[in-house]
Design an enzyme around this catalytic site. Structure first.
Site, PDB file in Angstrom:
ATOM      1  N   TYR A  53     -17.390   1.982  32.379  1.00 24.99           N
ATOM      2  CA  TYR A  53     -17.231   1.210  31.139  1.00 24.99           C
ATOM      3  C   TYR A  53     -17.612  -0.245  31.358  1.00 24.99           C
ATOM      4  O   TYR A  53     -17.404  -0.778  32.451  1.00 24.99           O
ATOM      5  CB  TYR A  53     -15.781   1.269  30.653  1.00 24.99           C
ATOM      6  CG  TYR A  53     -15.332   2.612  30.140  1.00 24.99           C
ATOM      7  CD1 TYR A  53     -16.222   3.660  29.932  1.00 24.99           C
ATOM      8  CD2 TYR A  53     -13.979   2.849  29.853  1.00 24.99           C
ATOM      9  CE1 TYR A  53     -15.787   4.888  29.462  1.00 24.99           C
ATOM     10  CE2 TYR A  53     -13.537   4.071  29.382  1.00 24.99           C
ATOM     11  CZ  TYR A  53     -14.443   5.091  29.198  1.00 24.99           C
ATOM     12  OH  TYR A  53     -13.996   6.310  28.733  1.00 24.99           O
ATOM     13  N   SER A 235     -11.844   9.928  21.135  1.00 27.43           N
ATOM     14  CA  SER A 235     -12.541   9.965  19.843  1.00 27.43           C
ATOM     15  C   SER A 235     -11.721  10.681  18.770  1.00 27.43           C
ATOM     16  O   SER A 235     -12.225  11.559  18.069  1.00 27.43           O
ATOM     17  CB  SER A 235     -13.923  10.635  19.979  1.00 27.43           C
ATOM     18  OG  SER A 235     -14.795   9.824  20.720  1.00 27.43           O
ATOM     19  N   LEU A 237     -10.938   9.637  16.020  1.00 23.09           N
ATOM     20  CA  LEU A 237     -11.528   9.306  14.719  1.00 23.09           C
ATOM     21  C   LEU A 237     -13.010   9.686  14.688  1.00 23.09           C
ATOM     22  O   LEU A 237     -13.756   9.189  13.845  1.00 23.09           O
ATOM     23  CB  LEU A 237     -11.363   7.812  14.419  1.00 23.09           C
ATOM     24  CG  LEU A 237      -9.927   7.277  14.450  1.00 23.09           C
ATOM     25  CD1 LEU A 237      -9.904   5.789  14.167  1.00 23.09           C
ATOM     26  CD2 LEU A 237      -9.044   8.032  13.464  1.00 23.09           C
ATOM     27  N   GLY A 240     -15.476   6.937  14.806  1.00 25.05           N
ATOM     28  CA  GLY A 240     -15.535   6.144  13.580  1.00 25.05           C
ATOM     29  C   GLY A 240     -16.064   6.908  12.383  1.00 25.05           C
ATOM     30  O   GLY A 240     -15.987   6.421  11.249  1.00 25.05           O
ATOM     31  N   LEU A 242     -14.851   9.468  10.889  1.00 26.17           N
ATOM     32  CA  LEU A 242     -13.781   9.825   9.963  1.00 26.17           C
ATOM     33  C   LEU A 242     -13.382   8.677   9.033  1.00 26.17           C
ATOM     34  O   LEU A 242     -12.776   8.916   7.989  1.00 26.17           O
ATOM     35  CB  LEU A 242     -12.538  10.290  10.734  1.00 26.17           C
ATOM     36  CG  LEU A 242     -12.381  11.796  10.951  1.00 26.17           C
ATOM     37  CD1 LEU A 242     -11.172  12.075  11.828  1.00 26.17           C
ATOM     38  CD2 LEU A 242     -12.254  12.521   9.619  1.00 26.17           C
TER      39      LEU A 242
END
Length: 352
Positions: A53, A235, A237, A240, A242
């Site tokens: 990351y 994830s 959502l 994003g 959703l």
């Protein structure tokens, strides 16, 4: 915030986890530190990272930056004993170690490197980001081909890695171990090999899971229940999708899809932003509105109703977005709304 133990381990964490994959890219250091402060204010003490990351995109020059940002926050605030830190070793990737698979020796070296970046003496949960034998995660399920796998080599690899993880735990460098982007067969075998050699069992499995993406519900759920493994759902959502912000071909400035497209990517949320995916997201948005819920809060609350151990990982680009997420975490999902989600799941199975 409620606290739970990860699988059969002794590691206790907050019921919701803060994801940090944007730290150092979409989220600058000041914003990242503000997010960690906001999470801690409400008792969200569990924070998940990875050596590769930040993402979106992953770049060689930014590998490890998110861990470094967390490390500077820990050093500045002195909050190490108030939080639980999870991180991961990268699977085969051209961005890390030139695509070489990890083995026990690599695990040992990478634990030490993460400890240095995080400025800590221990990692509460150390995870394997994806299997060296391959994975059907990241939309690879559409063309998944396991025919080239070598079972004997895989089991030998598992033993080698588990021996390294066991040594790291004895040394106090890690407290528990987990998987990510694994299959039911893989999870079972990791547990079997650990039992055979007396190594630490997998306490968690970090796989994608949301109302739009539910492969976990069958074989993996059964395996995790019987092996006492907690799902860390990423994830939740759908990256994003959703939220409905991509409806009608919209591409909001600064959004994950827009950033990906601006840096040469397809801008399709890793294959999630399909016509059917957008249609399904709109349907879930309408369902939430009909019941007086924000779809974001509905998606997180729904996860906590599932018949297996799960800790959702929530992430945000900005502190305001995170505070909005946090605002709905104390709501319980009513049964009629849960049934509505199940109806939509049957109407839009695996939309991407």
């Amino acid at each position: 915030m409620e606290r739970v133990k990860l699988g059969g381990s002794e590691v206790e964490v907050s019921r919701i986890c803060l994801g940090t994959m944007t730290f150092g890219n979409q989220t600058d250091e000041a914003g990242a530190h503000a997010q960690m402060d906001a999470a801690l204010e409400v008792g969200m003490t569990f924070m998940d990272c990875a050596e590769m990351y930040p993402v979106n995109p992953v770049r060689r020059e930014t590998i490890g930056r998110s861990e470094e940002i967390i490390g500077r926050w820990l050093a500045r605030t002195g909050h190490r004993d108030r939080v639980e830190i999870a991180t991961k070793i990268t699977g085969p990737s051209q961005m890390v170690r030139d695509g070489a698979p990890f083995d026990g020796a690599t695990v040992t070296a990478c634990i030490d490197a993460s400890l240095q970046r995080l400025q800590t003496d221990r990692i509460d949960l150390y995870q394997l980001h994806w299997p060296v034998r391959g994975s059907y995660a990241f939309r690879q399920n559409w063309a998944f081909d396991p025919s080239g796998q070598d079972k004997a080599a895989t089991l030998a690899h598992m033993q080698d890695v588990l021996e390294a993880l066991s040594a790291a735990r004895r040394a106090g460098k890690i407290r528990a171990v987990g998987l990510s982007n694994e299959s039911a067969w893989g999870l079972t075998r990791w547990c079997d090999v650990a039992d055979r050699i007396g190594a630490p069992r997998m306490a968690s499995i970090q796989n994608e899971y949301s109302p739009l993406y539910r492969p976990y519900d069958t074989d993996l759920a059964e395996t995790a229940v019987n092996e006492d493994v907690t799902l860390l759902s990423y994830s939740p959502l759908a990256a994003g999708l959703l939220t409905g912000k991509y409806a009608d071909d919209a591409m909001p400035e600064g959004s994950r899809a827009a950033v990906d497209k601006a840096t040469g990517g397809p801008g399709n949320l890793g294959g999630r932003k399909t016509p059917r995916g957008v249609e399904a997201a709109s349907a879930y948005g309408r369902l939430a509105a009909e019941h007086g819920w924000d779809v974001i809060h509905m998606a997180i609350a729904w996860q906590l109703t599932r018949p297996f151990k799960v800790v959702p990982i929530i992430g945000a680009t900005t502190t305001n977005q995170l505070r909005h997420l946090i605002a709905g975490l104390d709501r319980d999902l009513p049964d009629d709304l849960r049934r509505g989600i199940e109806r939509l799941h049957k109407a839009f199975p695996l939309p991407y």
